[in-house]
Design a protein around this motif. Structure first.
Motif, PDB file in Angstrom:
ATOM      1  N   VAL A  10      54.205  42.033  39.633  1.00 58.44           N
ATOM      2  CA  VAL A  10      53.211  41.938  38.565  1.00 58.44           C
ATOM      3  C   VAL A  10      51.843  42.266  39.154  1.00 58.44           C
ATOM      4  O   VAL A  10      51.512  41.846  40.273  1.00 58.44           O
ATOM      5  CB  VAL A  10      53.225  40.523  37.940  1.00 58.44           C
ATOM      6  CG1 VAL A  10      52.074  40.339  36.968  1.00 58.44           C
ATOM      7  CG2 VAL A  10      54.555  40.267  37.245  1.00 58.44           C
ATOM      8  N   GLY A  11      51.052  43.023  38.415  1.00 54.31           N
ATOM      9  CA  GLY A  11      49.730  43.415  38.884  1.00 54.31           C
ATOM     10  C   GLY A  11      48.743  42.269  38.869  1.00 54.31           C
ATOM     11  O   GLY A  11      48.792  41.400  38.004  1.00 54.31           O
ATOM     12  N   TRP A  12      47.877  42.268  39.848  1.00 50.66           N
ATOM     13  CA  TRP A  12      46.810  41.280  39.987  1.00 50.66           C
ATOM     14  C   TRP A  12      45.468  41.963  39.765  1.00 50.66           C
ATOM     15  O   TRP A  12      45.347  43.184  39.943  1.00 50.66           O
ATOM     16  CB  TRP A  12      46.818  40.686  41.384  1.00 50.66           C
ATOM     17  CG  TRP A  12      48.101  40.043  41.810  1.00 50.66           C
ATOM     18  CD1 TRP A  12      49.031  39.439  41.016  1.00 50.66           C
ATOM     19  CD2 TRP A  12      48.593  39.941  43.144  1.00 50.66           C
ATOM     20  NE1 TRP A  12      50.068  38.967  41.769  1.00 50.66           N
ATOM     21  CE2 TRP A  12      49.820  39.258  43.088  1.00 50.66           C
ATOM     22  CE3 TRP A  12      48.119  40.352  44.380  1.00 50.66           C
ATOM     23  CZ2 TRP A  12      50.584  38.986  44.216  1.00 50.66           C
ATOM     24  CZ3 TRP A  12      48.872  40.078  45.511  1.00 50.66           C
ATOM     25  CH2 TRP A  12      50.089  39.403  45.425  1.00 50.66           C
ATOM     26  N   PRO A  13      44.420  41.211  39.416  1.00 47.09           N
ATOM     27  CA  PRO A  13      43.099  41.826  39.254  1.00 47.09           C
ATOM     28  C   PRO A  13      42.651  42.632  40.480  1.00 47.09           C
ATOM     29  O   PRO A  13      41.999  43.663  40.329  1.00 47.09           O
ATOM     30  CB  PRO A  13      42.177  40.629  38.991  1.00 47.09           C
ATOM     31  CG  PRO A  13      43.069  39.642  38.296  1.00 47.09           C
ATOM     32  CD  PRO A  13      44.410  39.793  38.996  1.00 47.09           C
ATOM     33  N   ALA A  14      43.054  42.220  41.657  1.00 52.97           N
ATOM     34  CA  ALA A  14      42.683  42.955  42.874  1.00 52.97           C
ATOM     35  C   ALA A  14      43.334  44.339  42.941  1.00 52.97           C
ATOM     36  O   ALA A  14      42.896  45.200  43.708  1.00 52.97           O
ATOM     37  CB  ALA A  14      43.059  42.142  44.111  1.00 52.97           C
ATOM     38  N   ASP A  15      44.372  44.579  42.122  1.00 48.57           N
ATOM     39  CA  ASP A  15      45.040  45.883  42.090  1.00 48.57           C
ATOM     40  C   ASP A  15      44.302  46.895  41.219  1.00 48.57           C
ATOM     41  O   ASP A  15      44.670  48.075  41.184  1.00 48.57           O
ATOM     42  CB  ASP A  15      46.468  45.741  41.539  1.00 48.57           C
ATOM     43  CG  ASP A  15      47.358  44.890  42.420  1.00 48.57           C
ATOM     44  OD1 ASP A  15      47.273  45.013  43.658  1.00 48.57           O
ATOM     45  OD2 ASP A  15      48.152  44.100  41.860  1.00 48.57           O
ATOM     46  N   ALA A  16      43.283  46.457  40.500  1.00 47.91           N
ATOM     47  CA  ALA A  16      42.602  47.310  39.527  1.00 47.91           C
ATOM     48  C   ALA A  16      42.109  48.636  40.103  1.00 47.91           C
ATOM     49  O   ALA A  16      42.348  49.687  39.500  1.00 47.91           O
ATOM     50  CB  ALA A  16      41.455  46.545  38.864  1.00 47.91           C
ATOM     51  N   PRO A  17      41.441  48.665  41.254  1.00 47.12           N
ATOM     52  CA  PRO A  17      41.009  49.976  41.776  1.00 47.12           C
ATOM     53  C   PRO A  17      42.183  50.904  42.089  1.00 47.12           C
ATOM     54  O   PRO A  17      42.105  52.108  41.843  1.00 47.12           O
ATOM     55  CB  PRO A  17      40.236  49.621  43.051  1.00 47.12           C
ATOM     56  CG  PRO A  17      39.800  48.206  42.851  1.00 47.12           C
ATOM     57  CD  PRO A  17      40.907  47.559  42.063  1.00 47.12           C
ATOM     58  N   GLY A  18      43.280  50.358  42.595  1.00 46.50           N
ATOM     59  CA  GLY A  18      44.454  51.177  42.890  1.00 46.50           C
ATOM     60  C   GLY A  18      45.077  51.749  41.634  1.00 46.50           C
ATOM     61  O   GLY A  18      45.468  52.922  41.592  1.00 46.50           O
ATOM     62  N   ARG A  54      40.625  45.478  35.696  1.00 45.12           N
ATOM     63  CA  ARG A  54      40.435  44.121  36.228  1.00 45.12           C
ATOM     64  C   ARG A  54      40.447  43.100  35.088  1.00 45.12           C
ATOM     65  O   ARG A  54      41.101  42.062  35.166  1.00 45.12           O
ATOM     66  CB  ARG A  54      39.126  44.046  37.021  1.00 45.12           C
ATOM     67  CG  ARG A  54      39.007  42.844  37.916  1.00 45.12           C
ATOM     68  CD  ARG A  54      37.786  42.940  38.851  1.00 45.12           C
ATOM     69  NE  ARG A  54      38.019  43.907  39.913  1.00 45.12           N
ATOM     70  CZ  ARG A  54      37.429  45.107  40.020  1.00 45.12           C
ATOM     71  NH1 ARG A  54      36.549  45.508  39.127  1.00 45.12           N
ATOM     72  NH2 ARG A  54      37.702  45.909  41.013  1.00 45.12           N
ATOM     73  N   GLY A  55      39.753  43.404  34.007  1.00 43.06           N
ATOM     74  CA  GLY A  55      39.726  42.502  32.856  1.00 43.06           C
ATOM     75  C   GLY A  55      41.088  42.363  32.195  1.00 43.06           C
ATOM     76  O   GLY A  55      41.512  41.257  31.848  1.00 43.06           O
ATOM     77  N   PRO A  60      45.691  39.156  30.154  1.00 41.96           N
ATOM     78  CA  PRO A  60      46.558  40.008  29.316  1.00 41.96           C
ATOM     79  C   PRO A  60      46.418  39.629  27.846  1.00 41.96           C
ATOM     80  O   PRO A  60      46.235  38.454  27.519  1.00 41.96           O
ATOM     81  CB  PRO A  60      47.969  39.690  29.820  1.00 41.96           C
ATOM     82  CG  PRO A  60      47.781  39.098  31.179  1.00 41.96           C
ATOM     83  CD  PRO A  60      46.448  38.407  31.151  1.00 41.96           C
ATOM     84  N   PRO A  61      46.476  40.619  26.952  1.00 43.27           N
ATOM     85  CA  PRO A  61      46.303  40.351  25.520  1.00 43.27           C
ATOM     86  C   PRO A  61      47.354  39.414  24.923  1.00 43.27           C
ATOM     87  O   PRO A  61      47.071  38.708  23.981  1.00 43.27           O
ATOM     88  CB  PRO A  61      46.395  41.734  24.871  1.00 43.27           C
ATOM     89  CG  PRO A  61      46.242  42.714  25.980  1.00 43.27           C
ATOM     90  CD  PRO A  61      46.628  42.030  27.244  1.00 43.27           C
ATOM     91  N   GLY A  78      52.017  53.371  41.845  1.00 44.41           N
ATOM     92  CA  GLY A  78      52.476  53.541  40.477  1.00 44.41           C
ATOM     93  C   GLY A  78      52.237  52.268  39.690  1.00 44.41           C
ATOM     94  O   GLY A  78      51.996  51.211  40.273  1.00 44.41           O
ATOM     95  N   PHE A  79      52.286  52.389  38.369  1.00 44.63           N
ATOM     96  CA  PHE A  79      52.121  51.203  37.532  1.00 44.63           C
ATOM     97  C   PHE A  79      52.805  51.439  36.186  1.00 44.63           C
ATOM     98  O   PHE A  79      53.055  52.580  35.791  1.00 44.63           O
ATOM     99  CB  PHE A  79      50.642  50.846  37.325  1.00 44.63           C
ATOM    100  CG  PHE A  79      49.882  51.820  36.470  1.00 44.63           C
ATOM    101  CD1 PHE A  79      49.692  51.581  35.113  1.00 44.63           C
ATOM    102  CD2 PHE A  79      49.341  52.974  37.018  1.00 44.63           C
ATOM    103  CE1 PHE A  79      48.995  52.477  34.320  1.00 44.63           C
ATOM    104  CE2 PHE A  79      48.644  53.877  36.227  1.00 44.63           C
ATOM    105  CZ  PHE A  79      48.467  53.628  34.884  1.00 44.63           C
ATOM    106  N   ALA A  80      53.122  50.353  35.533  1.00 48.21           N
ATOM    107  CA  ALA A  80      53.737  50.411  34.209  1.00 48.21           C
ATOM    108  C   ALA A  80      53.279  49.203  33.408  1.00 48.21           C
ATOM    109  O   ALA A  80      52.938  48.159  33.977  1.00 48.21           O
ATOM    110  CB  ALA A  80      55.264  50.416  34.323  1.00 48.21           C
ATOM    111  N   LEU A  81      53.283  49.350  32.101  1.00 48.80           N
ATOM    112  CA  LEU A  81      52.945  48.265  31.193  1.00 48.80           C
ATOM    113  C   LEU A  81      54.150  47.964  30.323  1.00 48.80           C
ATOM    114  O   LEU A  81      54.763  48.886  29.781  1.00 48.80           O
ATOM    115  CB  LEU A  81      51.759  48.655  30.301  1.00 48.80           C
ATOM    116  CG  LEU A  81      50.480  49.066  31.014  1.00 48.80           C
ATOM    117  CD1 LEU A  81      49.433  49.514  29.999  1.00 48.80           C
ATOM    118  CD2 LEU A  81      49.952  47.943  31.873  1.00 48.80           C
ATOM    119  N   THR A  82      54.497  46.697  30.198  1.00 49.73           N
ATOM    120  CA  THR A  82      55.589  46.288  29.321  1.00 49.73           C
ATOM    121  C   THR A  82      55.069  45.281  28.305  1.00 49.73           C
ATOM    122  O   THR A  82      54.079  44.592  28.557  1.00 49.73           O
ATOM    123  CB  THR A  82      56.755  45.651  30.105  1.00 49.73           C
ATOM    124  OG1 THR A  82      56.305  44.430  30.698  1.00 49.73           O
ATOM    125  CG2 THR A  82      57.295  46.594  31.164  1.00 49.73           C
ATOM    126  N   GLY A  83      55.763  45.202  27.183  1.00 43.76           N
ATOM    127  CA  GLY A  83      55.393  44.225  26.165  1.00 43.76           C
ATOM    128  C   GLY A  83      56.174  44.463  24.892  1.00 43.76           C
ATOM    129  O   GLY A  83      57.079  45.300  24.848  1.00 43.76           O
TER     130      GLY A  83
END
Length: 179
Positions: A10-18, A54-55, A60-61, A78-83
């Motif tokens: 799971v992504g963390w706020p610190a991952d935002a620049p990446g 970061r926000g 998360p919404p 890489g990254f992905a969004l699920t929901g």
């Protein structure tokens, strides 16, 4: 032989620049630099994208919306969004969605996409979805072939997204049953 330190979490706020970097490089490749140039003209740069991520990562919404990151050591590749699936024909309690699925263009064909896709499916199953969809650019044969080889298939739905300049991107919806 030493195994590479690769993972998905799971992504963390610190991952935002990446994440922002992967997103920007992907856009430059996918849209021939047009979108990146438009963002630059609007004064939106890497720092702005990272701050937006970061926000989103910090708050998360919805509880069942997740950002997942594929890593090599601690570098986002890489990254992905699920929901929940928000399509008008979806059952939000049963239908999940991979809302974004991006691997750094310089990191493809190294297994990151497969690990990321499996983590998306595992996350959607853990969130009690029984079906998943993913919208793919109709012209993106590589991503469509990748998902199809993993058991996803078209369900007949399509849509066209247009920006304020009238540039349109046609998308097709792929789906799979979740075990």
């Amino acid at each position: 032989m030493v195994a590479a330190d690769v993972s998905v979490r799971v992504g963390w706020p610190a991952d935002a620049p990446g994440i922002a970097g992967v997103q920007l490089r992907s856009w430059q490749q996918r849209y021939d630099g047009r979108l990146a140039a438009r963002l630059e003209a609007q004064g939106i740069g890497m720092d702005d994208l990272a701050e937006a991520w970061r926000g989103t990562l910090a708050r998360p919404p919805q509880a069942r919306q997740r950002a997942l990151v594929a890593l090599v050591h601690d570098r986002v590749v890489g990254f992905a969004l699920t929901g929940p699936n928000a399509d008008p024909d979806a059952d939000p309690s049963a239908d999940g969605e991979i809302g974004e699925f991006t691997v750094d263009p310089d990191q493809t064909r190294a297994g990151h996409g497969s690990r990321l896709l499996q983590a998306c499916v595992d996350t959607l199953v853990a969130d009690r979805f029984t079906r998943a969809v993913c919208w793919v650019d109709a012209a993106d044969d590589v991503v469509r072939a990748f998902l199809t080889s993993a058991g996803w298939g078209p369900d007949g739905a399509s849509r066209e997204l247009a920006d304020e300049d009238g540039t349109a991107v046609k998308q097709v919806r792929l789906h799979t049953a979740l075990a």
